[in-house]
Design a protein around this motif. Sequence first.
Motif, PDB file in Angstrom:
ATOM      1  N   ARG A  63       0.842  -1.206   0.000  1.00  0.00           N
ATOM      2  CA  ARG A  63       0.000   0.000   0.000  1.00  0.00           C
ATOM      3  C   ARG A  63       0.874   1.251   0.000  1.00  0.00           C
ATOM      4  O   ARG A  63       0.517   2.256  -0.612  1.00  0.00           O
ATOM      5  CB  ARG A  63      -0.945  -0.014   1.192  1.00  0.00           C
ATOM      6  CG  ARG A  63      -2.110  -0.981   0.983  1.00  0.00           C
ATOM      7  CD  ARG A  63      -3.055  -0.944   2.128  1.00  0.00           C
ATOM      8  NE  ARG A  63      -4.164  -1.864   1.930  1.00  0.00           N
ATOM      9  CZ  ARG A  63      -4.936  -2.315   2.899  1.00  0.00           C
ATOM     10  NH1 ARG A  63      -4.722  -1.926   4.147  1.00  0.00           N
ATOM     11  NH2 ARG A  63      -5.918  -3.143   2.637  1.00  0.00           N
ATOM     12  N   ALA A  64       2.006   1.209   0.680  1.00  0.00           N
ATOM     13  CA  ALA A  64       2.943   2.342   0.659  1.00  0.00           C
ATOM     14  C   ALA A  64       3.502   2.528  -0.747  1.00  0.00           C
ATOM     15  O   ALA A  64       3.637   3.664  -1.229  1.00  0.00           O
ATOM     16  CB  ALA A  64       4.066   2.126   1.670  1.00  0.00           C
ATOM     17  N   VAL A  65       3.808   1.432  -1.423  1.00  0.00           N
ATOM     18  CA  VAL A  65       4.284   1.516  -2.809  1.00  0.00           C
ATOM     19  C   VAL A  65       3.194   2.129  -3.687  1.00  0.00           C
ATOM     20  O   VAL A  65       3.465   2.994  -4.529  1.00  0.00           O
ATOM     21  CB  VAL A  65       4.695   0.109  -3.329  1.00  0.00           C
ATOM     22  CG1 VAL A  65       4.916   0.120  -4.827  1.00  0.00           C
ATOM     23  CG2 VAL A  65       5.925  -0.388  -2.590  1.00  0.00           C
ATOM     24  N   ALA A 111       1.003   4.228  -2.976  1.00  0.00           N
ATOM     25  CA  ALA A 111       0.891   5.676  -2.760  1.00  0.00           C
ATOM     26  C   ALA A 111       1.891   6.443  -3.623  1.00  0.00           C
ATOM     27  O   ALA A 111       1.697   7.621  -3.910  1.00  0.00           O
ATOM     28  CB  ALA A 111       1.101   6.010  -1.281  1.00  0.00           C
ATOM     29  N   GLU A 112       2.941   5.758  -4.051  1.00  0.00           N
ATOM     30  CA  GLU A 112       4.003   6.385  -4.854  1.00  0.00           C
ATOM     31  C   GLU A 112       3.850   6.127  -6.358  1.00  0.00           C
ATOM     32  O   GLU A 112       4.244   6.944  -7.162  1.00  0.00           O
ATOM     33  CB  GLU A 112       5.371   5.858  -4.398  1.00  0.00           C
ATOM     34  CG  GLU A 112       5.685   6.130  -2.935  1.00  0.00           C
ATOM     35  CD  GLU A 112       5.871   7.609  -2.663  1.00  0.00           C
ATOM     36  OE1 GLU A 112       6.462   8.311  -3.510  1.00  0.00           O
ATOM     37  OE2 GLU A 112       5.401   8.076  -1.603  1.00  0.00           O
ATOM     38  N   ARG A 113       3.296   4.961  -6.696  1.00  0.00           N
ATOM     39  CA  ARG A 113       3.171   4.595  -8.107  1.00  0.00           C
ATOM     40  C   ARG A 113       2.107   3.509  -8.236  1.00  0.00           C
ATOM     41  O   ARG A 113       1.789   2.821  -7.262  1.00  0.00           O
ATOM     42  CB  ARG A 113       4.507   4.075  -8.655  1.00  0.00           C
ATOM     43  CG  ARG A 113       4.964   2.790  -7.995  1.00  0.00           C
ATOM     44  CD  ARG A 113       6.069   2.090  -8.790  1.00  0.00           C
ATOM     45  NE  ARG A 113       6.659   0.995  -8.059  1.00  0.00           N
ATOM     46  CZ  ARG A 113       6.127  -0.222  -7.936  1.00  0.00           C
ATOM     47  NH1 ARG A 113       4.968  -0.519  -8.476  1.00  0.00           N
ATOM     48  NH2 ARG A 113       6.766  -1.164  -7.256  1.00  0.00           N
TER      49      ARG A 113
END
Length: 163
Positions: free
Chosen positions: A136-138, A140-142
Amino acid sequence: AGTIPEIRARVRAMAERGVDVIKVVSSGGSTGGDPGRSTYGVEELRAAVDEAHKLGLTVVAHSRAAESIRRCAEAGVDVIAHVEFLGDGPMGSFGGGAPTSLPAFDPAVAEIVAASGSQLDVNPHSSGWDTIVALRAVAAERPLRPEEAAVVEGLEQIGRAHV
């Protein structure tokens, strides 16, 4: 697995090596085998518990299957780890990791555990929550790649089955 005398001997051998805790893999999953199936019966587990307790040791059981959870509680295992209530259902990858079955909470087993005095170590890491958080953090970036999205969906499916 093994005979009761073999199990008792293994516990004594581990104690002689200076271990603090005896860990029993009471259902498959961490070292192979079907995570939805028990690897020990109540009598075998009770032998490990009795021998460990004679030596002042705690017994922790890796227990993902509902039946193994029940057996651990009945055998007096001190700590039951994972407690996923997996059944004998169809196995799938659910987006990554080793094949597993989906959990199906069993209130009758939960009542046995509640009455047993066993402590529970419900470890969300074993269910992939750390992977969901990281992906989910990834996201948020792409945008997630298809294989990453499949892992998230599979792990979320396991999470929904726990509800």
